[in-house]
Design an enzyme around this catalytic site. Structure first.
Site, PDB file in Angstrom:
ATOM      1  N   GLN A  28      37.774  42.773  41.054  1.00 39.30           N
ATOM      2  CA  GLN A  28      38.870  42.911  39.973  1.00 39.30           C
ATOM      3  C   GLN A  28      40.194  43.074  40.773  1.00 39.30           C
ATOM      4  O   GLN A  28      41.240  42.573  40.290  1.00 39.30           O
ATOM      5  CB  GLN A  28      38.564  44.072  39.049  1.00 39.30           C
ATOM      6  CG  GLN A  28      37.454  43.886  38.097  1.00 39.30           C
ATOM      7  CD  GLN A  28      37.628  42.864  37.119  1.00 39.30           C
ATOM      8  OE1 GLN A  28      38.895  42.902  36.750  1.00 39.30           O
ATOM      9  NE2 GLN A  28      36.855  42.334  36.709  1.00 39.30           N
ATOM     10  N   ASP A  82      32.468  51.798  41.359  1.00 42.42           N
ATOM     11  CA  ASP A  82      32.221  52.930  40.622  1.00 42.42           C
ATOM     12  C   ASP A  82      31.569  54.215  41.387  1.00 42.42           C
ATOM     13  O   ASP A  82      32.029  55.362  41.343  1.00 42.42           O
ATOM     14  CB  ASP A  82      31.493  52.629  39.405  1.00 42.42           C
ATOM     15  CG  ASP A  82      32.040  51.850  38.569  1.00 42.42           C
ATOM     16  OD1 ASP A  82      33.188  52.035  37.892  1.00 42.42           O
ATOM     17  OD2 ASP A  82      31.655  50.622  38.020  1.00 42.42           O
ATOM     18  N   VAL A  84      31.860  55.017  44.350  1.00 41.46           N
ATOM     19  CA  VAL A  84      32.937  55.696  45.453  1.00 41.46           C
ATOM     20  C   VAL A  84      33.937  56.246  44.807  1.00 41.46           C
ATOM     21  O   VAL A  84      34.736  57.075  45.266  1.00 41.46           O
ATOM     22  CB  VAL A  84      32.945  54.766  46.582  1.00 41.46           C
ATOM     23  CG1 VAL A  84      32.077  54.058  47.277  1.00 41.46           C
ATOM     24  CG2 VAL A  84      34.163  53.602  46.092  1.00 41.46           C
ATOM     25  N   HIS A 107      36.625  50.543  34.088  1.00 42.13           N
ATOM     26  CA  HIS A 107      35.235  50.764  33.564  1.00 42.13           C
ATOM     27  C   HIS A 107      35.290  52.199  33.223  1.00 42.13           C
ATOM     28  O   HIS A 107      35.662  52.939  34.030  1.00 42.13           O
ATOM     29  CB  HIS A 107      34.133  50.469  34.246  1.00 42.13           C
ATOM     30  CG  HIS A 107      32.964  50.636  33.762  1.00 42.13           C
ATOM     31  ND1 HIS A 107      32.486  50.475  32.820  1.00 42.13           N
ATOM     32  CD2 HIS A 107      31.636  50.667  34.481  1.00 42.13           C
ATOM     33  CE1 HIS A 107      31.029  51.095  32.718  1.00 42.13           C
ATOM     34  NE2 HIS A 107      30.545  51.010  33.940  1.00 42.13           N
ATOM     35  N   ASP A 190      28.910  48.523  27.745  1.00 41.74           N
ATOM     36  CA  ASP A 190      28.697  47.814  29.053  1.00 41.74           C
ATOM     37  C   ASP A 190      27.112  48.062  29.630  1.00 41.74           C
ATOM     38  O   ASP A 190      26.395  47.031  29.886  1.00 41.74           O
ATOM     39  CB  ASP A 190      29.595  48.467  29.769  1.00 41.74           C
ATOM     40  CG  ASP A 190      29.763  47.654  31.163  1.00 41.74           C
ATOM     41  OD1 ASP A 190      30.249  46.547  31.030  1.00 41.74           O
ATOM     42  OD2 ASP A 190      29.053  48.087  32.331  1.00 41.74           O
ATOM     43  N   GLU A 225      13.986  22.880  33.857  1.00 41.30           N
ATOM     44  CA  GLU A 225      13.774  22.942  32.386  1.00 41.30           C
ATOM     45  C   GLU A 225      14.515  24.148  31.897  1.00 41.30           C
ATOM     46  O   GLU A 225      15.228  24.422  30.942  1.00 41.30           O
ATOM     47  CB  GLU A 225      12.320  22.998  31.993  1.00 41.30           C
ATOM     48  CG  GLU A 225      12.188  22.989  30.699  1.00 41.30           C
ATOM     49  CD  GLU A 225      13.175  22.080  29.690  1.00 41.30           C
ATOM     50  OE1 GLU A 225      13.316  20.922  30.034  1.00 41.30           O
ATOM     51  OE2 GLU A 225      13.678  22.448  28.591  1.00 41.30           O
ATOM     52  N   SER A 252      18.702  19.214  18.981  1.00 38.10           N
ATOM     53  CA  SER A 252      17.892  18.297  17.950  1.00 38.10           C
ATOM     54  C   SER A 252      17.303  19.003  16.709  1.00 38.10           C
ATOM     55  O   SER A 252      17.196  20.149  17.173  1.00 38.10           O
ATOM     56  CB  SER A 252      17.042  17.670  18.967  1.00 38.10           C
ATOM     57  OG  SER A 252      15.712  18.462  19.201  1.00 38.10           O
TER      58      SER A 252
END
Ligand code: NDP
Length: 330
Positions: A28, A82, A84, A107, A190, A225, A252
């Site tokens: 960030q 977070d 530390v 946060h 969160d 897949e 579909s």
């Protein structure tokens, strides 16, 4: 009613006499620092002497050790991991804050659960992007931005809301929408995504892989897949762009029918009780206490779970598939 703010609602000039220190030049930190500088703010960086420190210098920022950066700034973005933050705050940030400064979190975790208790003579702000750091920058560069949850948690100066809105604008968030919710709500939502939505997806993929390969399906085919073609990622983007239900016609009719008829078979309404239990563990701080204890003990459970995850045969199968099918992702 929810309050969502846009560029017209925020004024960058309220920060014209302020120096913003970005503490922690990681995911960030780097993105937000670059965005704020490009928006015209005076931005400096504070970091320990490591590769992030060098990166900040290479990016052209005045870069200091954390205490020095805090002394030089009036707005301090705490963009450290977070776990530390409480220690770095106590030792290197708080002693160097002046009355009327602002601290900003991406946060609400440490504030909400009381692991970090800020002084009363400063503003405490939250600008929490709903996006990983890399895209906070890429979206800004493309002329858009990452949405954020924001809040003026403590208003010591009477300017807290103007300041936090200007920061939202400077990182590009008000270009798309900055939503005002409390630190408690941001933290709990969160964690809910991390404790329920993410594990539902990853566990569904792992269990499917285990059962389908047991039944003799080709491991590489199962992976291609279920998620490794990137289709799942495209569908996830389409959920946001087009809507959970309104994206259905892109599939579909056979696919639509299969998805609809099996929805409550795989996840009956009883799951709501599990959802309630998970939310309760977040609200009562049971998870936060467990995570705190885990940190104090040196991460025994966390390391064991990570080791198990990395030893799962799916990792080797992914590697083999990636060597043969070379899809180029953005
Ligand atoms: P990072 O893990 O990227 O670390 C940020 C910086 O902190 C790095 O420069 C790192 O240095 C430095 N650092 C690590 N340990 C220490 C320490 N003990 N003392 C001083 N500096 C240290 O953090 P994120 O950017 O992921 O997270 C920052 C905040 O943003 C957190 O509050 C997080 O919850 C929040 N957030 C993160 C998101 C994301 O995209 N990751 C999304 C939204 C919010 P080094 O690089 O050398 O380790």
């Amino acid at each position: 009613m929810v309050n969502i703010y846009h560029d017209k609602d925020a004024d960058l000039s309220v920060l014209k006499n302020e120096v913003v220190a970005v503490i922690g030049y990681g995911n960030q930190g780097r993105s937000q620092a670059l965005n704020m500088r490009d928006s015209g703010l005076k931005v400096i960086v504070g970091n320990i002497k490591d590769r992030s420190f060098n990166q900040a210098m290479e990016d052209g920022f005045e870069t200091y050790l954390i205490p020095e950066a805090v002394k030089k700034a009036s707005i301090v973005l705490i963009l450290l991991p977070d776990e530390v933050q409480p220690y770095v705050y106590k030792d290197s940030i708080e002693p160097n804050l002046d009355k009327g400064d602002a601290i900003v979190f991406a946060h609400g975790y440490n504030i909400h659960y009381g692991f970090l208790k800020p002084r009363e003579d400063i503003d405490v702000l939250m600008v929490a992007p709903r996006m990983v750091g890399k895209f906070v920058r890429e979206l800004y560069e493309s002329g858009s931005g990452a949405p954020v949850f924001f809040y003026a948690h403590s208003d010591a100066t009477g300017r807290a809301k103007d300041r936090v809105l200007a920061l939202c604008k400077a990182i590009g968030a008000t270009r798309v929408g900055a939503m005002e919710i409390t630190v408690a709500e941001e933290t709990e939502l969160d964690h809910f995504s991390e404790h329920f939505i993410a594990p539902v997806i990853s566990r569904a993929l792992i269990l499917s892989y285990e059962v389908l390969t047991e039944l003799g399906y080709t491991p590489e085919a199962v992976l291609l897949e279920t998620y490794m073609s990137g289709e799942l990622g495209e569908v996830a983007s389409s959920l946001a762009k087009d809507g959970l239900v309104t994206q259905l016609p892109f599939h579909s009719r056979t696919s639509q029918y299969g998805q609809l008829i099996y929805a409550d078979v795989v996840m009956p309404d009883d799951y709501k009780n599990l959802i309630r239990d998970i939310v309760k563990e977040i609200q009562t701080a049971e998870f936060a206490r467990d995570w705190q204890l885990e940190q104090l003990l040196g991460y025994p459970k966390f390391n064991k779970l990570l080791k198990q995850a990395f030893e799962h045969p799916i990792n080797q199968a992914e590697k083999k598939l990636r060597e043969q099918v070379r899809i180029k992702f953005e």
